[in-house]
Motif scaffolding. Sequence first.
Motif, PDB file in Angstrom:
ATOM      1  N   TYR A   3       2.681  -9.415  -3.484  1.00  0.00           N
ATOM      2  CA  TYR A   3       1.774  -9.132  -4.604  1.00  0.00           C
ATOM      3  C   TYR A   3       2.503  -8.831  -5.902  1.00  0.00           C
ATOM      4  CZ  TYR A   3      -1.939  -8.931  -1.226  1.00  0.00           C
ATOM      5  OH  TYR A   3      -2.828  -9.271  -0.258  1.00  0.00           O
ATOM      6  N   TYR A  58      -5.046  -3.694  -8.997  1.00  0.00           N
ATOM      7  CA  TYR A  58      -6.168  -3.205  -9.785  1.00  0.00           C
ATOM      8  C   TYR A  58      -6.059  -1.714 -10.088  1.00  0.00           C
ATOM      9  CZ  TYR A  58      -9.048  -7.450  -9.296  1.00  0.00           C
ATOM     10  OH  TYR A  58      -9.550  -8.705  -9.379  1.00  0.00           O
ATOM     11  N   GLN A  59      -5.419  -0.972  -9.173  1.00  0.00           N
ATOM     12  CA  GLN A  59      -5.488   0.482  -9.311  1.00  0.00           C
ATOM     13  C   GLN A  59      -4.261   1.052 -10.002  1.00  0.00           C
ATOM     14  OE1 GLN A  59      -5.406  -1.140  -6.417  1.00  0.00           O
ATOM     15  NE2 GLN A  59      -7.554  -1.202  -5.817  1.00  0.00           N
ATOM     16  N   PHE A  66       0.843  -1.193   0.000  1.00  0.00           N
ATOM     17  CA  PHE A  66       0.000   0.000   0.000  1.00  0.00           C
ATOM     18  C   PHE A  66       0.884   1.250   0.000  1.00  0.00           C
ATOM     19  CE2 PHE A  66      -3.314  -2.642   2.481  1.00  0.00           C
ATOM     20  CZ  PHE A  66      -3.821  -3.156   1.309  1.00  0.00           C
ATOM     21  N   ARG A  75     -15.706  -2.696  -7.644  1.00  0.00           N
ATOM     22  CA  ARG A  75     -15.074  -3.778  -6.875  1.00  0.00           C
ATOM     23  C   ARG A  75     -13.575  -3.796  -7.169  1.00  0.00           C
ATOM     24  NH1 ARG A  75     -12.834  -8.669  -7.049  1.00  0.00           N
ATOM     25  NH2 ARG A  75     -12.940  -8.782  -9.323  1.00  0.00           N
ATOM     26  N   GLN A  76     -13.242  -3.807  -8.454  1.00  0.00           N
ATOM     27  CA  GLN A  76     -11.830  -3.874  -8.803  1.00  0.00           C
ATOM     28  C   GLN A  76     -11.102  -2.615  -8.346  1.00  0.00           C
ATOM     29  OE1 GLN A  76     -10.829  -5.319 -12.668  1.00  0.00           O
ATOM     30  NE2 GLN A  76     -12.501  -6.792 -12.702  1.00  0.00           N
ATOM     31  N   TYR A  77     -11.786  -1.493  -8.464  1.00  0.00           N
ATOM     32  CA  TYR A  77     -11.152  -0.241  -8.073  1.00  0.00           C
ATOM     33  C   TYR A  77     -10.853  -0.213  -6.564  1.00  0.00           C
ATOM     34  CZ  TYR A  77     -10.509   4.577  -6.806  1.00  0.00           C
ATOM     35  OH  TYR A  77     -10.001   5.721  -6.266  1.00  0.00           O
ATOM     36  N   THR A  78     -11.729  -0.820  -5.760  1.00  0.00           N
ATOM     37  CA  THR A  78     -11.573  -0.692  -4.309  1.00  0.00           C
ATOM     38  C   THR A  78     -10.805  -1.837  -3.657  1.00  0.00           C
ATOM     39  OG1 THR A  78     -13.768  -1.658  -3.996  1.00  0.00           O
ATOM     40  CG2 THR A  78     -13.618   0.739  -3.956  1.00  0.00           C
ATOM     41  N   VAL A  79     -10.690  -2.992  -4.338  1.00  0.00           N
ATOM     42  CA  VAL A  79     -10.037  -4.137  -3.695  1.00  0.00           C
ATOM     43  C   VAL A  79      -8.542  -3.866  -3.517  1.00  0.00           C
ATOM     44  CG1 VAL A  79      -9.239  -6.494  -4.136  1.00  0.00           C
ATOM     45  CG2 VAL A  79     -11.665  -5.969  -4.207  1.00  0.00           C
ATOM     46  N   LEU A  80      -8.099  -3.960  -2.276  1.00  0.00           N
ATOM     47  CA  LEU A  80      -6.701  -3.690  -1.901  1.00  0.00           C
ATOM     48  C   LEU A  80      -6.247  -2.325  -2.404  1.00  0.00           C
ATOM     49  CD1 LEU A  80      -4.944  -7.148  -2.393  1.00  0.00           C
ATOM     50  CD2 LEU A  80      -6.251  -6.291  -0.473  1.00  0.00           C
ATOM     51  N   HIS A  81      -7.127  -1.356  -2.293  1.00  0.00           N
ATOM     52  CA  HIS A  81      -6.734  -0.008  -2.721  1.00  0.00           C
ATOM     53  C   HIS A  81      -5.595   0.488  -1.843  1.00  0.00           C
ATOM     54  CE1 HIS A  81      -6.686   4.100  -3.957  1.00  0.00           C
ATOM     55  NE2 HIS A  81      -7.525   3.818  -4.927  1.00  0.00           N
ATOM     56  N   THR A  92      -2.001   4.061  -9.628  1.00  0.00           N
ATOM     57  CA  THR A  92      -1.773   5.059  -8.587  1.00  0.00           C
ATOM     58  C   THR A  92      -0.586   5.955  -8.887  1.00  0.00           C
ATOM     59  OG1 THR A  92      -0.595   3.335  -7.389  1.00  0.00           O
ATOM     60  CG2 THR A  92      -2.820   3.885  -6.618  1.00  0.00           C
TER      61      THR A  92
END
Lengths: 166, 557
Positions: free
Chosen positions: A142, A146-147, A115, B150-156, A149
Motif C-alpha cells: 500500500y 485514508y486514516q 495495519f 466509508r473512507q474513515y473505516t476502509v482498511l482502518h 493514525t
Amino acid sequence: MGLIKEGKLVNDPFKNVSDCETVPAKGPVIVSIDQWMVRRDDLLKRSDLIGIWLKSDEHPETIAGDLAYLSLVALEFPSFRDGRAYSYARLLRDKYVFSGEIRAVGDVLLDQLHFMARSGFDAFEVESEDPLDAYNIAAADYSVWYQQTGDGRLSAAELRGKGIRR
Amino acid sequence: MYRYDEFDHKLVQERVQQFRHQVKRRLSGELTEDQFKPLRLMNGLYLQLHAYMLRVNVPYGAMTSRQMRKFAHVARTYDRGFGHFTTRQNIQYNWVKLEETPNLLAELAEVEVTGIQSSGNCVRNITSDHYAGRIKDELADPRVYCELLRQYTVLHPEFSFLPRKFKIAVTGSPKDRAAVALHDIGLRMHLNDSGKLGFEVLVGGGQGRTPVIAKTIREWLSPEHLMAYVEAILRVYNLNGRRDNIHKARIKIIVNQLGIDRYRELVDQEFDRIKGDVKGIPEAEIQRIKAYFAPPEYEELPDFTDKLSTLRLADKAFDLWMSSNVAEHKIRGYAIVNLTLKAPDRVPGDITATAMDAVADLADEYSLGEMRVNHRQNLVFVDVKQMDLHNLWQKLGPLELATPNLGQLTDMITCPGLDYCNLANARSIPVAQDINKHFVDVDRLIAIGDFTVNISGCMNACGHHHVGNVGILGVDKHGTEFFQLTLGGSSDEGASLGDRLGRALPQEEVPAAIEAIVDTYMDIREDDERFLDTYRRIGMVPFKEAVYGSADTKVVV
Ligand code: SF4
C-alpha cells in the motif's frame, strides 16, 4: 524467524527472559509484566535496556507510569485474529507518548503489516524462511491510506488538502 | 454521487493486487485455508455450500447505471447470469471461482466498487436511507457522512480485527428507512435545542441469535466530532469486546454486560482525550465530499399530478403501481420510483444480468443515470419526471420490476437459506414462494396494507425475521425443516422485536397460518390501522387462537 526494524533484518540485542529463568547479569532483556512487578528494583539497578512483553489481555495502562524506564514494549498477537494489540500500540504512541520500540510478536501475519505499522509498531518478529523478502513484499502493498493514525504518514485527505496529486 | 479520485483508485488497485498475490499463495499452498480465510473474507469472499460467494458493497446503497452494467457483466462472465441484492445494500454472486476473483475485483474497481470489508470482523458497508437527498422530510443528506465514514473505516489499521463484525447505518430523516436501531452504531440526524444539526448516536443494536434494539449513547453529537466519537466507540469495543465466544462477541453483548451508562463513560473518556486533534478530516475534505452530493440540475417542471390522475383513472394497474411503488420527491414535477424485485415466482432480491442491463438503460433514460438499492431488497430510481411515470411503468412491467407490492405482504425479505447457505436450518426461498401463491389477490393485498414478512433460514437472522411484522425463522427439528413465527417486529423508528407466536410449524402450514393472522387482523383492526398497530393494541392472544385453535393458547411461550 527474524527481526525486522526500519526495513532491515537486524540482530536482536534483547534476550527474552521467561518467568522461570534468571535475569542475566548483563545485556538488554525483555520480561513479562509479572516479572517486572516482582523484580522491578533489581532490573532498574542494571544499567542495560529493559523491555516488557504484554499479552493480548494485558493493557499497557498497567505500565503507563513505568514507560520512562522502558526501551521496548513487545505486544503479542496470540492469533492474527486478535486485534487488541493495534489499539494498545495506538494508546502507547498517542496517549502515553511512548517513543521506544513497539515490537509485534506472536502470530505476526505479514498481510497485516500495514495495519501494524500504521498503528505504531516499528519492529516485527517475522516467521519466514526469508523474513526480509517477505517483509519487503508486504511493505510494498500500500501507498495510500485514508486514516490519520499518528505514524507521521499523511492520509489521503491531508494530501488532497495540500494539493498533492498521485 | 461520490466519484473516486486518484487516491481512491490507487488504494483499491493496491488492494486488488494484494489479494491477487494472496490468492496465488493460497493456490500454491503457501497459505493454509485457516490463514487465507480472514484475508478472503475481508475482500468479501465466502465459501458457501456449493461454491465461493462474493459479496460486493454498494456504498450506502447508491449506484450509477455504469456500475449496474458492470454488475451485469460480472454476473454473465463470472457467475451464472444473475446476482442477488441483500438487506445490507450489497450484491452477492453465488457461483464465483477463487482463481477468477482477482480479475473480477479488478473489473469492479474500474467502476469504483469493491468487496472490501463486506465480511470479516471489521466495519462493514455503511448503510443508509435509499431516499437520501431526494426526500422532503430530510434534515441533511446522510450520504456525505456515509462517505466520510466509508473512507474513515476502509482498511482502518486499528479496527480491521475487531472481536466481531460491525455495522453502521445513518439516517438524515426522522422517518427511519435505514433501520438504524438494529445496527452496532446507528446515527440519526436531528436538531438540538438551539436548532443545530447533529446526530443522536445509538449503540449495540443487532439481530442474529441475540436480537437487541440499540440504546442511545449520546443524545446529540456535533457533526465535526463524528469520526472522533465513532473512533472512541470502536476503540472501547476493540479492547473490551469478548473474544472467547463468537456468539457473545458483538458490541451489543458488551454494552449489555457493562450497562449503557458504563459504556458511555468509557467512550466519553476516550472521546474527550481525542476529540481535540480532530481525527484527520480537514474541513476542505468535508466540503469536497459535500460537493459530490449536490443535487443534480433539476428542470423547472410543472406539477403533473392532474394528468397522472387521468391516466390512473383510465388504467387500474397503473393506478395500483402509482399508489404502492411511487413516492413523493422533494422537487416539483419529479417522483421517486421503487422497482420491486418481488415478482411472485422469483427469488426476492435476485436479478438477472439481462434485467440489470435493462435497469441501467432505464436509469439513464428516466433517472439521471442513478439508482439505489434498499434494505428490503428492492431498487429505487430517485429522479424520475412525473410526466415519464407512465412510460417508465410500461417498460418496467415486462421486466417483472413493476409488481405493485412495495411494503405489502408479498414484498418479503428473504435470506438465501438452505438453497445456498451452509449455516441454514431450512429453505427460506420456497416458503416465500408458497406465501406468494396464497396471496395473489391484488385488491386484498392493498386492503391489508403495510405488512412486512421477513424470513430467515436460521437464527443468524440475515432475513431480519426479528423485525418483520410477521417474522419467519427456519428451525431444524430432528432433521425436518420447521418454521417459527413471530409477530410485532419493526425496524422503523420506534423499532421493536417480534414476539413468538407459538410452536414451530411445518412448511406446508405456514401460508395458512399467515392467512389466519391476516384474517384476524382484518376483523379486529380499527379504521385503517396498520397490522403493527393492531398487534400493539391487542396483543398476541387472538392471533395465537387463530393459528393454533383456542386449546393451544394456554401454552406459555
Ligand atoms: S439467516 Fe441463516 S440461513 Fe439465512 S443466509 Fe443467514 S446464515 Fe444463511
